[in-house]
Design a protein around this motif. Structure first.
Motif, mmCIF file in Angstrom:
data_model
loop_
_atom_site.group_PDB
_atom_site.id
_atom_site.type_symbol
_atom_site.label_atom_id
_atom_site.label_comp_id
_atom_site.label_asym_id
_atom_site.label_seq_id
_atom_site.Cartn_x
_atom_site.Cartn_y
_atom_site.Cartn_z
ATOM 1 N N THR A 64 3.410 -0.733 -8.723
ATOM 2 C CA THR A 64 3.601 -0.155 -7.325
ATOM 3 C C THR A 64 3.288 0.199 -6.426
ATOM 4 O O THR A 64 3.479 1.017 -5.275
ATOM 5 C CB THR A 64 2.705 1.141 -8.096
ATOM 6 N N LEU A 65 2.587 -1.535 -6.249
ATOM 7 C CA LEU A 65 2.390 -1.822 -4.721
ATOM 8 C C LEU A 65 3.063 -2.222 -3.945
ATOM 9 O O LEU A 65 3.656 -3.463 -4.255
ATOM 10 C CB LEU A 65 0.624 -2.030 -4.524
ATOM 11 N N PHE A 66 3.396 -2.422 -2.850
ATOM 12 C CA PHE A 66 4.260 -3.148 -2.044
ATOM 13 C C PHE A 66 3.798 -3.634 -0.828
ATOM 14 O O PHE A 66 2.799 -3.157 -0.630
ATOM 15 C CB PHE A 66 5.200 -2.198 -1.407
ATOM 16 N N PHE A 67 4.089 -4.771 -0.549
ATOM 17 C CA PHE A 67 3.820 -5.180 1.067
ATOM 18 C C PHE A 67 4.985 -5.717 1.387
ATOM 19 O O PHE A 67 6.105 -5.684 1.279
ATOM 20 C CB PHE A 67 3.952 -7.006 -0.017
ATOM 21 N N ALA A 68 4.881 -5.443 3.105
ATOM 22 C CA ALA A 68 5.603 -5.178 4.187
ATOM 23 C C ALA A 68 5.098 -6.307 5.003
ATOM 24 O O ALA A 68 4.144 -6.227 5.903
ATOM 25 C CB ALA A 68 5.830 -3.736 4.234
ATOM 26 N N LEU A 69 6.786 -6.103 5.999
ATOM 27 C CA LEU A 69 5.611 -7.210 6.802
ATOM 28 C C LEU A 69 6.475 -6.041 8.723
ATOM 29 O O LEU A 69 7.795 -5.332 8.445
ATOM 30 C CB LEU A 69 7.104 -8.391 7.566
ATOM 31 N N PRO A 70 5.794 -6.070 9.281
ATOM 32 C CA PRO A 70 5.800 -4.826 10.634
ATOM 33 C C PRO A 70 7.378 -5.073 11.369
ATOM 34 O O PRO A 70 7.478 -5.982 11.218
ATOM 35 C CB PRO A 70 4.348 -5.168 11.183
ATOM 36 N N ASP A 71 7.622 -4.594 12.109
ATOM 37 C CA ASP A 71 9.028 -4.847 12.230
ATOM 38 C C ASP A 71 8.483 -5.730 13.917
ATOM 39 O O ASP A 71 9.948 -6.214 14.410
ATOM 40 C CB ASP A 71 9.751 -3.767 13.028
ATOM 41 N N ARG A 72 8.137 -5.431 14.543
ATOM 42 C CA ARG A 72 6.839 -6.104 15.691
ATOM 43 C C ARG A 72 6.917 -7.496 15.210
ATOM 44 O O ARG A 72 6.915 -8.322 15.887
ATOM 45 C CB ARG A 72 6.088 -5.591 16.332
ATOM 46 N N PRO B 230 -0.631 -0.244 11.640
ATOM 47 C CA PRO B 230 -0.646 1.591 11.904
ATOM 48 C C PRO B 230 0.248 2.305 11.814
ATOM 49 O O PRO B 230 1.681 1.818 11.466
ATOM 50 C CB PRO B 230 -0.787 1.323 14.004
ATOM 51 N N ALA B 231 0.265 3.837 11.550
ATOM 52 C CA ALA B 231 0.828 4.789 11.154
ATOM 53 C C ALA B 231 2.103 4.829 12.063
ATOM 54 O O ALA B 231 1.818 4.718 13.538
ATOM 55 C CB ALA B 231 -0.081 5.828 11.066
ATOM 56 N N GLY B 232 2.920 5.027 12.086
ATOM 57 C CA GLY B 232 4.045 4.862 12.988
ATOM 58 C C GLY B 232 5.429 3.918 12.899
ATOM 59 O O GLY B 232 6.012 3.940 13.820
ATOM 60 N N GLU B 233 4.171 2.800 12.493
ATOM 61 C CA GLU B 233 4.701 1.257 12.830
ATOM 62 C C GLU B 233 6.104 1.183 11.014
ATOM 63 O O GLU B 233 5.900 2.075 10.094
ATOM 64 C CB GLU B 233 3.395 0.571 12.053
ATOM 65 N N THR B 234 7.239 1.018 11.546
ATOM 66 C CA THR B 234 8.602 0.500 11.428
ATOM 67 C C THR B 234 7.848 -0.776 10.744
ATOM 68 O O THR B 234 7.806 -2.009 11.350
ATOM 69 C CB THR B 234 9.896 0.169 11.803
ATOM 70 N N VAL B 235 8.635 -1.274 8.978
ATOM 71 C CA VAL B 235 8.327 -2.512 8.070
ATOM 72 C C VAL B 235 9.188 -2.095 7.127
ATOM 73 O O VAL B 235 10.020 -1.852 6.905
ATOM 74 C CB VAL B 235 7.037 -1.550 7.369
ATOM 75 N N LEU B 236 9.129 -3.825 6.584
ATOM 76 C CA LEU B 236 10.677 -4.323 6.069
ATOM 77 C C LEU B 236 9.650 -4.761 4.343
ATOM 78 O O LEU B 236 8.714 -5.679 4.467
ATOM 79 C CB LEU B 236 10.543 -5.316 6.478
ATOM 80 N N LEU B 237 10.443 -3.762 3.626
ATOM 81 C CA LEU B 237 9.321 -5.129 2.529
ATOM 82 C C LEU B 237 9.884 -5.882 1.930
ATOM 83 O O LEU B 237 10.935 -5.851 1.691
ATOM 84 C CB LEU B 237 9.924 -2.969 1.342
ATOM 85 N N GLY C 244 11.103 1.146 6.614
ATOM 86 C CA GLY C 244 10.524 2.046 5.318
ATOM 87 C C GLY C 244 9.259 2.532 7.322
ATOM 88 O O GLY C 244 9.475 1.512 8.188
ATOM 89 N N THR C 245 8.816 3.294 7.473
ATOM 90 C CA THR C 245 7.855 3.885 8.203
ATOM 91 C C THR C 245 6.622 4.362 7.138
ATOM 92 O O THR C 245 6.303 5.283 6.341
ATOM 93 C CB THR C 245 8.299 5.602 8.706
ATOM 94 N N VAL C 246 5.234 3.650 7.889
ATOM 95 C CA VAL C 246 4.096 3.808 7.454
ATOM 96 C C VAL C 246 3.571 5.304 8.381
ATOM 97 O O VAL C 246 3.948 5.385 9.563
ATOM 98 C CB VAL C 246 2.912 3.067 8.294
#
Length: 205
Positions: free
Chosen positions: A190-198, A177-184, A138-140
């Motif tokens: 209801t809270l998800f934790f994600a790793l940034p694609d970078r 930051p906003a605009g970053e693509t992440v993997l849940l 997803g995208t922040v």
């Protein structure tokens, strides 16, 4: 009739009608706000029967259900005020009319919502569990996600339906930051934790 609709006796129903049109417009342009996972944990709490009675147990999108409720409230209120005017020569005071219309509209909406759920099978096949969002990208959208300070992100499921969730970094020291693509990668409530694609660990995924 339009001028009568704007008088104090009819004002709650005029407001409900305008809100109904606004929600219908939001749903119509496809902003993806209509689907919430209301059914994920209600069985354990014993509230599934209540949702079924309200017309939400069949996974009817919440905005469509709310639009239906507002429409039923508006119709019931106008009918009540018109009936009062015919019988007593004047409409009821708006608090009394609103209470009666809310009761009548709520009962009517159980029939309407359950009917809509039966004739809209596409929603039954496209609504997914919250757990199914895990391992999706997803995208922040806004804000900066830090540990203890989640940000809003948009996730698109396998049916093309958008979901909006709050995310925090999986790693304590990470900042997304906003605009970053992440993997849940995991969820707590209801809270998800994600790793940034970078993250270098995701480059081969």
């Amino acid at each position: 009739m339009f001028a009568q609709f704007l008088t104090p006796a009819y004002l709650p129903f005029a407001i409900a009608f305008v809100v109904m049109l606004g929600i219908g417009l939001i749903e119509g342009v496809g902003l993806g706000l209509g689907h919430f996972d209301l059914d994920a944990d209600v069985a354990a709490d014993g509230h599934a029967g209540v949702l079924d009675w309200l017309g939400l147990g069949g996974e009817l999108p919440i905005l469509i259900w709310l639009t239906s409720l507002l429409g039923c409230f508006t119709v019931a209120g106008i009918a009540l005020q018109q009936g009062a005017s015919a019988l007593w020569g004047a409409p009821l005071a708006w608090p009394l009319a609103s209470g009666g219309a809310l009761l009548a509209g709520g009962l009517l909406n159980t029939v309407v919502a359950n009917g809509l759920a039966r004739i809209m099978p596409g929603f039954e096949t496209s609504v997914i569990s919250t757990e199914d969002l895990l391992r999706r990208r997803g995208t922040v959208l806004e804000g900066v996600a830090r540990r203890g300070s989640p940000a809003r992100a948009k996730i698109v499921d396998q049916f093309g339906q958008a979901h909006f969730v709050m995310v925090e970094p999986h790693n304590d020291t990470a900042v997304i930051p906003a605009g970053e693509t992440v993997l849940l990668v995991r969820r707590h409530g209801t809270l998800f934790f994600a790793l940034p694609d970078r993250d270098t660990l995701l480059q081969s995924i």
